[in-house]
Design an enzyme around this catalytic site. Structure first.
Site, short mmCIF file in Angstrom:
data_model
loop_
_atom_site.label_atom_id
_atom_site.label_comp_id
_atom_site.label_asym_id
_atom_site.label_seq_id
_atom_site.Cartn_x
_atom_site.Cartn_y
_atom_site.Cartn_z
N ASP A 135 -2.20 2.08 5.03
CA ASP A 135 -2.10 2.78 3.75
C ASP A 135 -1.05 3.88 3.88
O ASP A 135 -1.31 4.91 4.50
CB ASP A 135 -3.45 3.39 3.35
CG ASP A 135 -4.47 2.32 2.95
OD1 ASP A 135 -4.35 1.17 3.42
OD2 ASP A 135 -5.40 2.64 2.16
N LYS A 198 -1.76 1.55 -4.50
CA LYS A 198 -2.98 2.36 -4.47
C LYS A 198 -2.73 3.67 -5.20
O LYS A 198 -1.65 4.24 -5.11
CB LYS A 198 -3.34 2.58 -2.99
CG LYS A 198 -4.45 3.56 -2.70
CD LYS A 198 -4.78 3.56 -1.20
CE LYS A 198 -5.70 4.72 -0.83
NZ LYS A 198 -5.96 4.80 0.62
N LYS A 234 -5.57 -0.94 -5.58
CA LYS A 234 -6.65 -0.14 -4.97
C LYS A 234 -6.73 1.25 -5.60
O LYS A 234 -5.95 2.12 -5.27
CB LYS A 234 -6.43 0.00 -3.46
CG LYS A 234 -7.46 0.90 -2.77
CD LYS A 234 -7.27 0.96 -1.26
CE LYS A 234 -8.19 2.00 -0.63
NZ LYS A 234 -7.99 2.16 0.81
#
Lengths: 298, 286
Positions: A135, A198, A234
């Protein structure tokens, strides 16, 4: 190559709000609610990203990921554990054979304010220790200064450094100010090679909202139509109740459709959501409202 | 020129705010002549669930408030009620009391608040103990609040009954969720307005109006509620409450056919009903 960012759709916040109000008015009850909640569990990236994290806490979280609740039947495992790079090998070992992925934040999370070499090393080290997913955060400062090419190149370079690991690109929408910026950043990330986009690090308020998630889903849809490639989504940070989780799933279904309704294409970045869902499921089973005292904290 | 009546909208009291019920439902309260007195919120189980969250959130801070401060807050409620006597008397009359009985009930309610305000820094000495043990320990028990208390109010003496239950529970450091008298709920909601202007932190006292039949099972079974008080004579309901309460070993308190003027109902032992003892074994002589 950096896409043309001049012809993107423009988002009118009132329109987005109205669309979202409709998603939130869907009535999901009894058995469909149960199935929705179980699906949500299977999509959770169970997260701990604190300075005070310890080996013990990460190991305990891994146990929880594998056995969310010992008495309820048919409860799926969560999708992944999300930790700082220093805990990747510990989590990897604790989750061995479970099929649960280990996601690691990287690139000077959460601010991203480091030299590119440092970010690359951060990423490689996490990937070498066995992280299945990385991430990363984008350089919001460069983005807001209009230096889109820099942001694009950085993501593409990190993607290379990830190797086999999947790349999730955190836009940190709370710092991007407008929905149009969110759309722009989504485009850059997807064209630069993101597997997932995300919303947030969870360290900046507001974190995930239905509004920004809607815009990002919309971008994913257009990207799919143009390129045929499915990108995952996400939302992370602040999603702590079952009710909100279901609203996200409704939106996902109505914007992108069933193909996206699984952990390969949708994740919740959350820490307290899991317990709330478990409490709802036990309530559905027993008819009694639950107390968090009877659920493990980590 | 005649004026249109401006009637009060009776709403719920949750976490220091006055929301309507999430269900959008209401029921009519009528007097003995079958005239409409008011439309009252018909709270749902989801309202109750939200209320438990508010009560739980407020509990620790309220329990940690000093005894002196808790006493002052209770005394403040009495002061505020004193200033709004007329309204409460009028509401009791609208609910069918005689003027004389209404006056008496309001006065006694105020006095009862003052009574429990006085106990706030005294009940601890009464119920805590130092216990003789035959080992090298200093052994003592002190009282703590049980936590969040559900209260199902009775149908008689709607104001005095309510105060006689709320005051001892909160002076002991608990937060409460009250289901007001089903047939006489007006004074309960007006009391909420008094509480809201009396330095009672939001969430310490929460007041719902609605049907016992619909809510009692949730009030008795909710795992985050630590005690339930039921006022009434329904044997089936009493048994059912006991069964539900057993799931998380809730303290149960029952008041049957109760006259709230009775002096037994003005006693530190009512405070004790929602307290629990913590015993500590402290090693000595080492």
């Amino acid at each position: 190559m950096l896409p043309n960012l001049n012809n993107l759709p423009v988002y009118d916040t009132t329109g987005v709000d109205e669309r979202i109000a409709r998603f939130c008015s869907r009535s999901i009850k009894s058995s469909s609610k149960k199935e929705g909640l179980k699906l949500a569990i299977s999509m959770i990236d169970l997260t701990t990203l604190e300075g005070k994290d310890t080996r013990g806490k990460v190991q305990q979280l891994c146990y929880k990921a594998m056995h969310p609740h010992d008495l309820l039947r048919d409860i799926p495992k969560v999708a992944a554990i999300c930790v700082y790079p220093s805990f990747v090998s510990i989590a990897k070992k604790a989750l061995e054979g479970s099929g649960i992925h280990v996601a690691s934040v990287a690139t000077a999370f959460p601010s991203g304010q480091s030299a590119l070499e440092v970010k690359l090393l951060d990423t490689k080290s996490a990937a070498d220790q066995g992280a299945d997913e990385i991430d990363m955060v984008i350089s919001r400062g460069e983005f807001l200064a209009g230096n889109y090419q820099y942001v694009f190149d950085e993501i593409a370079t990190i993607k290379e450094a990830c190797g086999k690991a999947h790349l999730k690109v955190i836009l940190e929408t709370g710092e991007l100010d407008t929905l149009d910026n969110v759309r722009k950043a989504s485009e850059i990330a997807m064209y630069a090679g993101a597997d997932f986009i995300k919303t947030s690090t969870g360290k900046v308020q507001p974190a995930a909202t239905l509004q920004v998630t809607y815009v990002m889903l919309d971008a994913i849809k257009d990207f799919f139509i143009k390129t045929g490639k499915m990108i995952g989504m996400k939302p992370a940070g602040g999603i702590s109740t079952s009710k909100i989780a279901l609203q996200y799933l409704v939106m996902l279904n109505e914007v992108l459709g069933e193909k996206w309704m699984n952990k390969n294409f949708f994740r919740f970045g959350a820490s307290s959501l899991l317990n709330d869902i478990l409490m709802q499921l036990v309530k559905a089973e027993t008819g009694m409202y639950q107390s968090s005292n009877y659920f493990s904290k980590d | 020129m005649s004026r249109l009546d401006i009637n009060k909208t009776y709403k719920l009291y949750i976490g220091g705010k006055f929301p309507r019920t999430e269900s959008g439902r209401y029921y009519a309260v009528k007097n003995s002549k079958d005239n409409l007195v008011a439309n009252i919120c018909l709270a749902s189980r989801k309202d109750f669930r939200n209320t438990v969250v508010a009560a739980r959130k407020a509990q620790t801070a309220w329990a940690n408030t000093t005894a002196l401060n808790k006493g002052q807050v209770l005394y403040r409620i009495a002061e505020m009620l004193e200033g709004r006597k007329e309204q409460f008397i009028a509401e009791l009359i609208a609910q069918g009391e005689s003027a004389k009985a209404a006056q008496k009930e309001v006065n006694r309610s105020i006095d009862r608040l003052v009574y429990y305000a006085g106990w706030s820094d005294k009940y601890q000495q009464l119920f805590s103990t130092v216990n003789p043990v035959s080992s090298q320990h200093f052994n003592f028990s002190n009282v703590e609040p049980v936590g969040v208390v559900s209260i199902i109010a009775g149908e008689n003496q709607s104001l005095l009954g309510l105060i006689s239950l709320i005051a001892p529970a909160i002076v002991g450091g608990n937060t409460v969720i009250v289901l007001a008298s089903e047939s006489k709920p007006l004074t309960a909601i007006s009391l909420a307005e008094v509480l809201n202007s009396s330095d009672v932190p939001g969430g310490v006292v929460n007041i719902l109006t609605g049907k016992k039949d619909e809510l009692f099972s949730h009030m008795a079974s909710h795992m985050d509620v630590n005690s339930i008080i039921y006022c009434g004579d329904d044997e089936k309901m009493t048994k059912s409450i006991s069964e539900f309460a057993s799931n998380n070993i809730k303290r149960t308190v029952f008041f049957k056919k109760n006259d709230w003027y009775n002096e037994q109902n003005e006693s530190p032992y009512i405070i004790e009903k929602t307290l629990e003892l913590k015993t500590t074994w402290h090693p000595t002589g080492i």
